[in-house]
Enzyme design. Structure first.
Site, short mmCIF file in Angstrom:
data_model
loop_
_atom_site.label_atom_id
_atom_site.label_comp_id
_atom_site.label_asym_id
_atom_site.label_seq_id
_atom_site.Cartn_x
_atom_site.Cartn_y
_atom_site.Cartn_z
N ALA A 25 0.83 -1.21 0.00
CA ALA A 25 0.00 0.00 0.00
C ALA A 25 0.86 1.25 0.00
CB ALA A 25 -0.92 -0.02 1.22
N ASP A 82 -5.00 -2.25 -3.67
CA ASP A 82 -5.89 -1.62 -4.65
C ASP A 82 -6.80 -2.63 -5.36
OD1 ASP A 82 -4.02 -2.85 -6.27
OD2 ASP A 82 -3.68 -1.11 -7.57
N ASN A 127 -28.69 31.45 19.28
CA ASN A 127 -27.79 30.73 20.19
C ASN A 127 -26.39 31.32 20.25
OD1 ASN A 127 -27.38 29.97 17.51
ND2 ASN A 127 -26.54 27.98 18.08
N GLN A 148 8.23 1.88 3.03
CA GLN A 148 9.00 1.83 1.77
C GLN A 148 9.27 3.29 1.39
OE1 GLN A 148 6.92 0.79 -1.82
NE2 GLN A 148 8.73 -0.06 -2.79
N GLY A 183 2.25 2.67 -2.86
CA GLY A 183 2.30 3.37 -4.16
C GLY A 183 1.56 4.69 -4.10
N ARG A 229 -1.97 7.41 -11.46
CA ARG A 229 -3.07 7.47 -12.41
C ARG A 229 -4.38 7.98 -11.78
NH1 ARG A 229 -1.68 1.36 -14.17
NH2 ARG A 229 -0.68 1.45 -12.11
C1 UD1 Z 1 0.48 -5.03 -10.56
C2 UD1 Z 1 1.24 -6.23 -11.13
C3 UD1 Z 1 0.48 -6.77 -12.35
C4 UD1 Z 1 -0.92 -7.12 -11.96
C5 UD1 Z 1 -1.64 -5.95 -11.28
C6 UD1 Z 1 -2.96 -6.42 -10.69
C7 UD1 Z 1 3.64 -5.86 -10.73
C8 UD1 Z 1 4.92 -5.43 -11.31
N1 UD1 Z 1 2.56 -5.81 -11.53
O1 UD1 Z 1 0.48 -4.02 -11.56
O2 UD1 Z 1 1.14 -7.91 -12.85
O3 UD1 Z 1 -1.65 -7.55 -13.08
O4 UD1 Z 1 -0.85 -5.42 -10.20
O5 UD1 Z 1 -3.72 -5.38 -10.23
O6 UD1 Z 1 3.60 -6.23 -9.57
N2 UD1 Z 1 3.09 -0.64 -4.52
C9 UD1 Z 1 3.95 -0.42 -3.48
N3 UD1 Z 1 5.21 0.04 -3.74
C10 UD1 Z 1 5.65 0.27 -5.00
C11 UD1 Z 1 4.77 0.02 -6.07
C12 UD1 Z 1 3.50 -0.44 -5.81
O7 UD1 Z 1 3.61 -0.62 -2.32
O8 UD1 Z 1 6.82 0.66 -5.15
C13 UD1 Z 1 1.73 -1.12 -4.23
C14 UD1 Z 1 0.66 -0.15 -4.70
O9 UD1 Z 1 0.31 0.74 -3.65
C15 UD1 Z 1 -0.49 -1.07 -5.07
C16 UD1 Z 1 0.20 -2.38 -5.44
O10 UD1 Z 1 1.51 -2.31 -4.93
O11 UD1 Z 1 -1.36 -1.30 -3.98
C17 UD1 Z 1 0.23 -2.63 -6.94
O12 UD1 Z 1 0.93 -1.57 -7.56
P1 UD1 Z 1 0.46 -0.93 -8.93
O13 UD1 Z 1 1.38 0.14 -9.30
O14 UD1 Z 1 -0.99 -0.62 -8.88
O15 UD1 Z 1 0.70 -2.19 -9.91
P2 UD1 Z 1 -0.01 -2.50 -11.28
O16 UD1 Z 1 0.59 -1.65 -12.34
O17 UD1 Z 1 -1.46 -2.44 -11.14
CA CA Z 2 -2.83 -1.81 -9.55
#
Ligand code: UD1
Ligand code: CA
Length: 457
Positions: A13, A103, A386, A75, A15, A19
């Site tokens: 969580a 997410d 009041n 992180q 990220g 977008r």
């Molecule tokens: C990711 C997967 C993809 C999958 C998709 C499903 C990878 C590389 N890709 O892509 O294969 O189909 O989810 O929804 O894993 N996060 C962190 N730290 C970071 C980056 C992300 O904690 O440095 C967390 C985000 O907050 C999020 C989750 O990881 O909750 C997924 O990250 P996100 O950037 O949404 O990955 P997707 O591009 O959706």
């Molecule tokens: Ca995602």
């Protein structure tokens, strides 16, 4: 082997959610009144995950505040999902561990339970939760060998034209044997289009080491949808809303127009409640049997009794007892306790007030910081004054008193039992029981004035 009630879960969580174009961290956006990351935590908990570690980063303080009582790791820089898992490494035990994304708010506990059973029955070292999407764009694609084992996951931006056609996607939800996860996390590199550490790469590493990676394919593909932008947020919300409404209807609540009814997860409705079109019912609200809500009513964190009617009104953090009618067009701000068989009519605003059984304020009145007894009648256009510019004061109207139209009650002031206040009075001092207060200029009629002025038509 872990029992289902002794599992660890790591939730990513950290990220930013670029977008979303939002000040708020992505995982704190809400679906039907609960943040996305809380949905995921709830599903994990219900599935039997007993220890949850949340990786936070972007907006970390806010996320931690929302998820009190869990274990957190930070992180600092968001260098990818693999890097996020590395931050939790020291807490990962040797047993089985769920890896979840913050997410995917539609995820159900039942699915996690079934996935775990599959993982154990298949003797997998890793299991990926997958689904088939008609439009898999944006998701990692699942590559299986001829035995059905998963050998790789390819991110959208790294796919070739054949891989783009693959409809089976990675949900971002995995089960790992913790000891192996920790061992191979070290081998991840960031040699990809985004220069990030992808957790998906670990699947290829497992496969190359001849470890068994299974794919648990679910039918309900929507359940694993990731929310990356506001469009997906609204789609996830619409789906959840429909499920909440259906569940209420199947338990005996009449919802006349479910498409136009917005009920949070946290709301409790008894059977034989009727919800008319255009209502938003949110927060910790409960509504008892035979009450009719709406149309076009917004209720937030309020307790509504039996057989209450609320039309075209706003009710915030208030209690309303049995048989009371509110609205149309009433605005109940926080802190009201309203009794039984009360009437609060049109254009009445009330805040932080007690309003006793059988009392009435039928129209155009402001009741702020009032203590109103039973059987009190408040006429049209009464104002509880009041605020003196510095402080708020209370107005007390004792049982059975009658407040005439267009009265100003200058607080602090008490109107005693069974007393009357004449219309148009400005009450500046207490009125004793059974008295009549009159405070207005005496009327004078000037004979023949219209004719004299030549105004007669
Ligand atoms: C990711 C997967 C993809 C999958 C998709 C499903 C990878 C590389 N890709 O892509 O294969 O189909 O989810 O929804 O894993 N996060 C962190 N730290 C970071 C980056 C992300 O904690 O440095 C967390 C985000 O907050 C999020 C989750 O990881 O909750 C997924 O990250 P996100 O950037 O949404 O990955 P997707 O591009 O959706
Ligand atoms: Ca995602």
């Amino acid at each position: 082997m872990n029992s289902i009630s002794n599992l660890q879960g790591v939730i990513l969580a950290a990220g930013e959610g670029k977008r979303m174009y939002s000040k708020k961290p992505k995982v704190l956006h809400e679906i039907c009144g609960i943040t996305m990351v809380e949905h995921v935590c709830n599903a994990a908990r219900l599935a039997g995950v007993s220890e949850i570690i949340v990786v936070t980063g972007h907006g970390g303080d806010e996320v931690r505040k929302k998820l009190q009582g869990l274990k957190f790791v930070n992180q600092e820089k968001q260098l990818g999902t693999g890097h996020a898992v590395m931050q939790a490494e020291e807490f990962i035990k040797d047993g089985t561990v769920f890896l979840l994304c913050g997410d995917t708010p539609l995820l159900q506990a039942e699915t996690l339970k079934n996935m775990y059973k599959f993982h154990i029955a298949e003797r997998n070292q890793a299991t990926v939760l997958t689904a088939k999407f008609e439009n898999p764009y944006g998701y990692g694609r699942i590559i299986r060998d001829s035995d059905g084992n998963i050998i790789n996951i390819v991110e959208e931006r790294d796919t070739n034209s054949n891989q783009k056609e693959i409809s089976e996607i990675n949900s971002g939800i995995y089960l790992f044997e913790g000891v192996l996860l920790k061992k191979f996390l070290k081998l991840l590199n960031n040699d990809n289009d985004q220069g990030e550490y992808y957790i998906t790469e670990i699947i290829k590493i497992f496969s190359n080491k001849d470890l068994k990676v299974g794919g648990f394919l679910i039918d309900n593909s929507r359940e694993v949808m990731g929310v990356n932008n506001r469009l997906q947020l609204s789609q996830a919300e619409a789906f959840t809303r429909q499920k909440i409404n259906e569940s209420h209807m199947l338990k005996g609540v009449t919802i006349v127009d479910p498409i136009n009814t917005y009920i949070d997860h946290t709301v409790q409705l008894e059977n034989d409640v009727t919800i008319l079109p255009g209502c938003i019912i949110s927060g910790h609200t409960s509504i008892k049997e035979d009450s009719v809500i709406g149309p076009n009513t917004h209720i937030i964190s309020s307790q509504i009794g039996k057989n209450v009617k609320i039309k075209n009104s706003v009710v915030v953090e208030s209690k309303i007892d049995d048989g009371t009618c509110i609205g149309p067009y009433a605005n109940l701000r926080p802190g009201n306790v309203i009794g039984k068989n009360v009437k609060i009519g049109d254009f009445v605003e009330m805040k932080n007030s007690i309003f006793g059984d059988n009392s009435k304020a039928s129209h155009l009145t402001y009741i702020g910081d009032g203590d109103v007894g039973e059987n009190v009648n408040i006429g049209c256009g009464v104002v509880f004054v009041n605020y003196d510019g510095k402080e708020k004061h209370r107005t007390v109207l004792e049982d059975n008193c009658f407040i005439g139209c267009n009265t100003n009650l200058i607080a602090p002031v008490t109107v005693g039992k069974n007393s009357y206040v004449a219309a148009g009075t400005t009450v500046t001092k207490d009125v004793p029981d059974t008295d009549l207060a009159v405070g207005r200029a005496k009327q004078e009629n000037i004979a023949g004035w219209v004719k004299r002025k030549g105004l007669l038509k």
